[in-house]
Scaffold this motif. Sequence first.
Motif, short mmCIF file in Angstrom:
data_model
loop_
_atom_site.label_atom_id
_atom_site.label_comp_id
_atom_site.label_asym_id
_atom_site.label_seq_id
_atom_site.Cartn_x
_atom_site.Cartn_y
_atom_site.Cartn_z
N LEU A 142 0.83 -1.20 0.00
CA LEU A 142 0.00 0.00 0.00
C LEU A 142 0.87 1.25 0.00
O LEU A 142 2.08 1.19 0.15
CB LEU A 142 -0.93 0.00 1.21
N SER A 143 0.22 2.41 -0.13
CA SER A 143 0.95 3.67 -0.20
C SER A 143 1.72 3.97 1.08
O SER A 143 2.75 4.65 1.05
CB SER A 143 -0.01 4.82 -0.51
N ASP A 144 1.25 3.47 2.24
CA ASP A 144 1.93 3.74 3.50
C ASP A 144 3.02 2.71 3.83
O ASP A 144 3.64 2.76 4.89
CB ASP A 144 0.94 3.82 4.66
N GLY A 145 3.27 1.77 2.91
CA GLY A 145 4.31 0.76 3.12
C GLY A 145 3.82 -0.53 3.72
O GLY A 145 4.60 -1.49 3.85
N SER A 146 2.55 -0.60 4.11
CA SER A 146 1.99 -1.86 4.60
C SER A 146 1.91 -2.86 3.45
O SER A 146 1.60 -2.48 2.32
CB SER A 146 0.60 -1.65 5.18
N SER A 224 -3.46 -12.13 1.54
CA SER A 224 -3.33 -10.80 2.14
C SER A 224 -4.65 -10.05 2.04
O SER A 224 -5.42 -10.22 1.09
CB SER A 224 -2.22 -10.02 1.44
N ALA A 225 -4.91 -9.17 3.02
CA ALA A 225 -6.12 -8.36 3.01
C ALA A 225 -5.90 -7.02 2.31
O ALA A 225 -6.84 -6.24 2.17
CB ALA A 225 -6.59 -8.10 4.45
N TYR A 226 -4.68 -6.75 1.87
CA TYR A 226 -4.37 -5.46 1.26
C TYR A 226 -4.93 -5.40 -0.16
O TYR A 226 -4.63 -6.27 -0.99
CB TYR A 226 -2.87 -5.22 1.23
N ARG A 260 8.26 -0.92 2.42
CA ARG A 260 8.09 0.52 2.19
C ARG A 260 9.22 1.08 1.33
O ARG A 260 8.96 1.84 0.38
CB ARG A 260 8.03 1.25 3.54
N VAL A 261 10.46 0.71 1.63
CA VAL A 261 11.58 1.25 0.85
C VAL A 261 11.62 0.63 -0.54
O VAL A 261 12.01 1.28 -1.51
CB VAL A 261 12.91 1.04 1.61
N GLN A 269 3.33 4.47 -6.23
CA GLN A 269 2.52 4.80 -5.06
C GLN A 269 1.97 3.54 -4.41
O GLN A 269 1.88 3.43 -3.18
CB GLN A 269 1.36 5.73 -5.45
N TYR A 270 1.57 2.58 -5.25
CA TYR A 270 1.10 1.27 -4.80
C TYR A 270 1.82 0.22 -5.63
O TYR A 270 2.26 0.49 -6.75
CB TYR A 270 -0.41 1.10 -5.01
N VAL A 271 1.92 -0.99 -5.08
CA VAL A 271 2.56 -2.08 -5.83
C VAL A 271 1.74 -3.35 -5.70
O VAL A 271 1.43 -3.79 -4.58
CB VAL A 271 3.99 -2.36 -5.33
N ALA A 272 1.36 -3.92 -6.83
CA ALA A 272 0.83 -5.29 -6.91
C ALA A 272 1.57 -5.94 -8.06
O ALA A 272 1.42 -5.53 -9.21
CB ALA A 272 -0.67 -5.29 -7.15
#
Length: 310
Positions: A142-146, A224-226, A260-261, A269-272
């Motif tokens: 996610l955008s916040d690194g989660s 994952s729930a993301y 996150r890094v 901004q997001y990664v899948a």
Amino acid sequence: MKTIFIKPKGGRIISAILVVFFILFLLPVVFVYTHTSGGKIFLLAFMGFATLLFVVGFYFQHTILKQAKKAERLFSIVSISEIGISFPEELEFEYGILNMKAWWSSSGKSRSYHVSREFTPAGSARASNIPFINAEFRMAILSDGSGFVSAPAVRILSEPYRDVVFLFLTEKGNVDANGTLVLSTDNDSAQVIVKGVEENITGRVYSTLNKARKVKITISAPESAYEIPIAEGDNFEFSYRMLPEENIIIAGGYESIDPRVIKRKLGKQYVAMGHGEFILKGTLDLPFRRDVSESMSFTVTLEEKDEWGF
């Protein structure tokens, strides 16, 4: 071939802040201890606990900086090409899968970022060359690194480079997807036609919206729930690449690499991204009531998989 070197951001500054904060915190406690006659046992216990916390925090920060220096030193002498990594001398290492999970926790007004890492070795070897491996990897961030990352990796065991790791992300793979999602309420309807095209999950959204604000498209992984947002609107087309545009090697200290890094270094901004099963979900965004959603699974396959050749 793209190479990414990861080192902790502002490590020395953080260490200096820890020292200054500890001194400023301890001074008034020492003053109270020397100017009061009672409660000294409690103050001593409190000072001991605070000192222990400082030592643990400083040790952890020192470990990260030490690993970063090892990685930077090793990264400056290795040769990286399309075929892999070459060292100027033989090094001992273990190879396998690095799994990472990251999440945030809240305590009052403060938030803390947590990372769990687990390296699962498939074996160990000693060599001066590590070939690039075309093997499956997965990540959703996610955008916040989660999020999570699971990728083939090599972990150096030889000193002075112990605990430097290399992650391998292959560009190879194809998206296998073909289906239609139908979303409807009494006032709104939408149809999402989905198809896999090479490395991309693509689609076309047709909708008639009266009360719904928009149609949202997200991607997630079964474990994952993301949910990673990839597109939204009313009538639109979308295309999302599930694999990198070129092979990537990520290098850094074991404690320095986290989701996150990685997201920041990938410039997203997001990664899948990656191989295996994923879930695409279409959602009618409805105000003042529960959203209406439908999902379908699709897979990203890697037909020609490499094995560790050690």
